[in-house]
Scaffold this motif. Sequence first.
Motif, PDB file in Angstrom:
ATOM      1  N   TYR A   1       3.416   0.516 -12.954  1.00 54.42           N
ATOM      2  CA  TYR A   1       3.611   0.774 -11.525  1.00 54.42           C
ATOM      3  C   TYR A   1       2.308   1.066 -10.760  1.00 54.42           C
ATOM      4  CZ  TYR A   1       8.673   1.281 -12.281  1.00 54.42           C
ATOM      5  OH  TYR A   1       9.987   1.058 -12.576  1.00 54.42           O
ATOM      6  N   PHE A   2       1.355   1.682 -11.433  1.00 51.55           N
ATOM      7  CA  PHE A   2       0.243   2.241 -10.639  1.00 51.55           C
ATOM      8  C   PHE A   2      -1.142   1.682 -10.958  1.00 51.55           C
ATOM      9  CE2 PHE A   2       3.620   5.528 -10.624  1.00 51.55           C
ATOM     10  CZ  PHE A   2       3.957   5.395  -9.286  1.00 51.55           C
ATOM     11  N   ASP A   3      -1.248   0.879 -11.990  1.00 53.45           N
ATOM     12  CA  ASP A   3      -2.563   0.307 -12.300  1.00 53.45           C
ATOM     13  C   ASP A   3      -2.751  -0.955 -11.454  1.00 53.45           C
ATOM     14  OD1 ASP A   3      -4.979  -0.305 -13.330  1.00 53.45           O
ATOM     15  OD2 ASP A   3      -4.240  -1.004 -15.261  1.00 53.45           O
ATOM     16  N   ARG A   4      -2.972  -0.746 -10.171  1.00 54.40           N
ATOM     17  CA  ARG A   4      -3.058  -1.870  -9.218  1.00 54.40           C
ATOM     18  C   ARG A   4      -4.194  -1.596  -8.231  1.00 54.40           C
ATOM     19  NH1 ARG A   4       3.341  -2.916  -7.704  1.00 54.40           N
ATOM     20  NH2 ARG A   4       4.094  -2.737  -9.849  1.00 54.40           N
ATOM     21  N   PRO A   5      -4.626  -2.643  -7.546  1.00 56.26           N
ATOM     22  CA  PRO A   5      -5.771  -2.447  -6.638  1.00 56.26           C
ATOM     23  C   PRO A   5      -5.475  -1.576  -5.414  1.00 56.26           C
ATOM     24  CG  PRO A   5      -5.150  -4.792  -6.790  1.00 56.26           C
ATOM     25  CD  PRO A   5      -4.245  -4.051  -7.699  1.00 56.26           C
ATOM     26  N   TYR A   6      -4.207  -1.506  -4.997  1.00 55.39           N
ATOM     27  CA  TYR A   6      -3.888  -0.716  -3.796  1.00 55.39           C
ATOM     28  C   TYR A   6      -2.863   0.364  -4.139  1.00 55.39           C
ATOM     29  CZ  TYR A   6      -5.915  -4.723  -1.386  1.00 55.39           C
ATOM     30  OH  TYR A   6      -6.755  -5.711  -0.973  1.00 55.39           O
ATOM     31  N   LEU A   7      -2.795   1.381  -3.285  1.00 54.10           N
ATOM     32  CA  LEU A   7      -1.804   2.438  -3.501  1.00 54.10           C
ATOM     33  C   LEU A   7      -0.400   1.924  -3.187  1.00 54.10           C
ATOM     34  CD1 LEU A   7      -4.330   4.179  -3.675  1.00 54.10           C
ATOM     35  CD2 LEU A   7      -3.244   5.856  -2.182  1.00 54.10           C
ATOM     36  N   TYR A   8      -0.282   1.253  -2.032  1.00 49.05           N
ATOM     37  CA  TYR A   8       1.049   0.829  -1.583  1.00 49.05           C
ATOM     38  C   TYR A   8       1.196  -0.679  -1.466  1.00 49.05           C
ATOM     39  CZ  TYR A   8       0.575   5.678  -0.218  1.00 49.05           C
ATOM     40  OH  TYR A   8       0.316   7.015  -0.228  1.00 49.05           O
ATOM     41  N   GLY A   9       0.081  -1.396  -1.508  1.00 49.49           N
ATOM     42  CA  GLY A   9       0.132  -2.842  -1.368  1.00 49.49           C
ATOM     43  C   GLY A   9      -1.041  -3.301  -0.521  1.00 49.49           C
ATOM     44  N   PRO A  10      -1.290  -4.610  -0.487  1.00 52.41           N
ATOM     45  CA  PRO A  10      -2.377  -5.130   0.337  1.00 52.41           C
ATOM     46  C   PRO A  10      -2.148  -4.766   1.804  1.00 52.41           C
ATOM     47  CG  PRO A  10      -1.391  -6.869  -1.016  1.00 52.41           C
ATOM     48  CD  PRO A  10      -0.533  -5.663  -1.171  1.00 52.41           C
ATOM     49  N   PRO A  11      -3.224  -4.761   2.624  1.00 56.79           N
ATOM     50  CA  PRO A  11      -3.074  -4.357   4.031  1.00 56.79           C
ATOM     51  C   PRO A  11      -1.876  -5.036   4.696  1.00 56.79           C
ATOM     52  CG  PRO A  11      -5.363  -4.872   3.528  1.00 56.79           C
ATOM     53  CD  PRO A  11      -4.573  -5.165   2.291  1.00 56.79           C
ATOM     54  N   ALA A  12      -1.111  -4.243   5.419  1.00 53.81           N
ATOM     55  CA  ALA A  12       0.025  -4.724   6.215  1.00 53.81           C
ATOM     56  C   ALA A  12       1.195  -5.229   5.385  1.00 53.81           C
ATOM     57  CB  ALA A  12      -0.398  -5.795   7.218  1.00 53.81           C
ATOM     58  N   GLU A  13       1.160  -5.112   4.067  1.00 55.48           N
ATOM     59  CA  GLU A  13       2.387  -5.415   3.309  1.00 55.48           C
ATOM     60  C   GLU A  13       2.495  -4.439   2.138  1.00 55.48           C
ATOM     61  OE1 GLU A  13       2.107  -9.038   0.770  1.00 55.48           O
ATOM     62  OE2 GLU A  13       0.380  -9.477   2.034  1.00 55.48           O
TER      63      GLU A  13
ATOM     64  N   TYR B   1       6.159   5.520   9.103  1.00 53.07           N
ATOM     65  CA  TYR B   1       6.445   5.028   7.750  1.00 53.07           C
ATOM     66  C   TYR B   1       7.626   5.819   7.201  1.00 53.07           C
ATOM     67  CZ  TYR B   1       1.755   3.408   8.680  1.00 53.07           C
ATOM     68  OH  TYR B   1       0.662   2.836   9.277  1.00 53.07           O
ATOM     69  N   GLN B   2       8.749   5.128   6.960  1.00 57.10           N
ATOM     70  CA  GLN B   2       9.973   5.852   6.605  1.00 57.10           C
ATOM     71  C   GLN B   2      10.532   5.477   5.244  1.00 57.10           C
ATOM     72  OE1 GLN B   2      12.729   5.357   9.868  1.00 57.10           O
ATOM     73  NE2 GLN B   2      11.359   6.342  11.322  1.00 57.10           N
ATOM     74  N   GLY B   3       9.982   4.453   4.617  1.00 53.89           N
ATOM     75  CA  GLY B   3      10.554   4.032   3.334  1.00 53.89           C
ATOM     76  C   GLY B   3      11.878   3.326   3.546  1.00 53.89           C
ATOM     77  N   VAL B   4      11.816   2.152   4.182  1.00 49.29           N
ATOM     78  CA  VAL B   4      13.032   1.394   4.487  1.00 49.29           C
ATOM     79  C   VAL B   4      13.145   0.226   3.515  1.00 49.29           C
ATOM     80  CG1 VAL B   4      14.254   0.042   6.243  1.00 49.29           C
ATOM     81  CG2 VAL B   4      12.908   2.056   6.905  1.00 49.29           C
TER      82      VAL B   4
ATOM     83  N   GLN C   1     -22.801   4.931  28.067  1.00 44.39           N
ATOM     84  CA  GLN C   1     -22.945   4.193  26.804  1.00 44.39           C
ATOM     85  C   GLN C   1     -21.730   4.494  25.931  1.00 44.39           C
ATOM     86  OE1 GLN C   1     -26.672   5.540  25.145  1.00 44.39           O
ATOM     87  NE2 GLN C   1     -27.899   4.269  26.529  1.00 44.39           N
ATOM     88  N   MET C   2     -21.365   3.514  25.109  1.00 43.46           N
ATOM     89  CA  MET C   2     -20.190   3.710  24.250  1.00 43.46           C
ATOM     90  C   MET C   2     -20.471   3.092  22.889  1.00 43.46           C
ATOM     91  SD  MET C   2     -16.265   2.747  25.207  1.00 43.46           S
ATOM     92  CE  MET C   2     -15.995   3.987  26.433  1.00 43.46           C
ATOM     93  N   VAL C   3     -20.163   3.857  21.814  1.00 41.57           N
ATOM     94  CA  VAL C   3     -20.308   3.310  20.461  1.00 41.57           C
ATOM     95  C   VAL C   3     -18.974   3.425  19.752  1.00 41.57           C
ATOM     96  CG1 VAL C   3     -22.769   3.807  20.257  1.00 41.57           C
ATOM     97  CG2 VAL C   3     -21.117   5.515  19.527  1.00 41.57           C
ATOM     98  N   LEU C   4     -18.595   2.377  19.062  1.00 44.30           N
ATOM     99  CA  LEU C   4     -17.291   2.330  18.396  1.00 44.30           C
ATOM    100  C   LEU C   4     -17.491   1.998  16.921  1.00 44.30           C
ATOM    101  CD1 LEU C   4     -14.072   0.570  19.590  1.00 44.30           C
ATOM    102  CD2 LEU C   4     -15.070  -0.145  17.433  1.00 44.30           C
ATOM    103  N   LEU C   5     -16.800   2.757  16.054  1.00 41.54           N
ATOM    104  CA  LEU C   5     -16.807   2.475  14.615  1.00 41.54           C
ATOM    105  C   LEU C   5     -15.357   2.365  14.184  1.00 41.54           C
ATOM    106  CD1 LEU C   5     -18.186   2.413  11.772  1.00 41.54           C
ATOM    107  CD2 LEU C   5     -17.989   4.908  11.764  1.00 41.54           C
ATOM    108  N   GLY C   6     -14.964   1.203  13.678  1.00 42.37           N
ATOM    109  CA  GLY C   6     -13.568   1.084  13.281  1.00 42.37           C
ATOM    110  C   GLY C   6     -13.278  -0.242  12.616  1.00 42.37           C
ATOM    111  N   THR C   7     -12.169  -0.241  11.900  1.00 40.26           N
ATOM    112  CA  THR C   7     -11.686  -1.486  11.304  1.00 40.26           C
ATOM    113  C   THR C   7     -10.191  -1.541  11.560  1.00 40.26           C
ATOM    114  OG1 THR C   7     -11.209  -0.363   9.239  1.00 40.26           O
ATOM    115  CG2 THR C   7     -13.335  -1.474   9.383  1.00 40.26           C
ATOM    116  N   GLY C   8      -9.643  -2.744  11.495  1.00 42.12           N
ATOM    117  CA  GLY C   8      -8.193  -2.822  11.670  1.00 42.12           C
ATOM    118  C   GLY C   8      -7.750  -4.199  12.081  1.00 42.12           C
ATOM    119  N   ASP C   9      -6.859  -4.238  13.073  1.00 38.78           N
ATOM    120  CA  ASP C   9      -6.230  -5.496  13.467  1.00 38.78           C
ATOM    121  C   ASP C   9      -7.273  -6.543  13.855  1.00 38.78           C
ATOM    122  OD1 ASP C   9      -4.011  -4.055  13.067  1.00 38.78           O
ATOM    123  OD2 ASP C   9      -3.433  -3.865  15.186  1.00 38.78           O
ATOM    124  N   ALA C  10      -7.029  -7.779  13.417  1.00 37.74           N
ATOM    125  CA  ALA C  10      -7.996  -8.856  13.656  1.00 37.74           C
ATOM    126  C   ALA C  10      -8.253  -9.051  15.153  1.00 37.74           C
ATOM    127  CB  ALA C  10      -7.489 -10.145  13.017  1.00 37.74           C
TER     128      ALA C  10
END
Length: 508
Positions: free
Chosen positions: A112-124, A191-194, A347-356
């Motif tokens: 169950y747990f020897d996997r690259p992600y905790l819950y699954g690849p991003p967004a799934e 996130y509700q576990g549906v 001036q504005m500086v942004l650091l972030g990752t996420g939606d394409a």
Amino acid sequence: MIEGVRPTPPVVTPPFVPAPLKVLFVTSECAPFAKTGGLADVAGALPKALRPLNIDVRVVMPLYAGMPWNDLEVLDGFMTVPMYWGGARSRVRVGKLPHSDVPLYGLEYNRYFDRPYLYGPPAEGYSDNLERFTFLSRGALELCKALGFFPDVIHCNDWQTALVPVYVDTVEWMQPLHAAATIYSIHNLAYQGVFDGGGTFITGLGKEHYNDRELEHFGAMNLTKAALYHSTILSTVSPTYAREIQTGAYGNGLDGVLSWRKGDLVGILNGIDTDEWNPATDKHLPAKFDAHDMAGKAACKAALQKEAGLAVRPDVPVFGIVGRLTPQKGFDVLAHALARILSWDVQMVLLGTGDADAERFFAWADAHHGDRFRAWLRFDNGRAHRIEGGADFFLMPSRFEPCGLNQMYSLRYGTLPVVRATGGLVDTVANYDEATAGGTGFMFEDLHPESLANTIGWAVSTWYDRPAHIETMRRRAMAQDFSWERAAVAYRDLYLGAYERRRGQAFK
Ligand code: ADP
């Protein structure tokens, strides 16, 4: 003394040492071992702060790939966790949370747990997540039996542990664990576990639990709903979010259940790691500072401007942004307001990752407004610290924010937050009052580009027109207490209340 006669020994009364309250903390992630969000920080910090309050708290989580397995001691034998397909033979490893004597138990089950992600690849999510976290929930209870550790309170966190309170009420019926009070903490109701209702058998619970009070919700199985029904007490990570989730706008479909249990629902603000986030000692900062000596902050600002390739000017206000580029954080609204904001001398500086889409937009803005806007689209903890240290203002236009950490870091670094009035942001930031120089930041209600731009405009005009107010607010912000010690006292009281509710008498 007459020889041969022994004097009567004095009566000795041992000092009264109250038995500790026993708490099992069940979590799917725990910093620094495995982290995807704020829950990991809570799991890594709260138990440590509970220990000095005479609470025998122990943490249990899955053993994921990449955790320091070899630093953990392997307990003898195997534990058998009942699963729908039979018994899962699990090893248990035990260690300590860093710099503490809080035991951390890792349930080892590689399938169950020897996997690259905790819950699954991003967004799934992984397709067997129900099975994986059924194992964690059931395994946590089996661990108690294997150790002979019968907790007074079991503290469960988010949907991955939502079956624990259900099992305590059902499969543990009239067993020792049935006496445990259960706390269910909501860290993010999004996130509700549906899962498909047809999978109820995977939980090991009878079909009769698939009803509209427990597992069934709008034709699907919802683990959080069952936890909301079965837990002794419910909590979430800020008082405002506790109120908000009882409304249709924030309840993600569970507002009805949450308002039905509103008498049992409390909000406790998370703490922050005050060692990691301390401007007087922060190893990531080019210069250190505190409320009494702010010279270092000016040096941090100059260094940040240089790092961002922006003009090194002390007079211009710098806005910092750090966060996940997801709809929750409201950066789509910022995108619509950006041209207007950048038409001012800021001036504005942004650091972030996420939606394409968001990443594409901010990369474009970086290219087109390069003289005043910089976007770094990656994860970089050191840079997050340098932004908190060097910026004058910190922007969080969140759509919803259960607690939020960045605004608390900002306050500690004298970087005034500009926030939307939601969730933990309301509970930690006080809105500026022009008449008295009161407050610690700037707040807006409507999630609308105009409101956001106007509020940034308000901060900018305060910066230019009333610099003394900015100084006063900074010092006030830096004096706030966001320590885990404060939060731990609130959790202890919650545990004692839950115990009394479950047992019908106070803990002694
Ligand atoms: P959430 O948990 O919803 O993402 P919080 O404000 O509670 O939001 O916490 C976010 C944490 O993640 C903060 O410690 C923040 O500094 C960090 N973080 C988010 N994105 C980045 C990034 N790109 N680089 C470095 N740190 C980041």
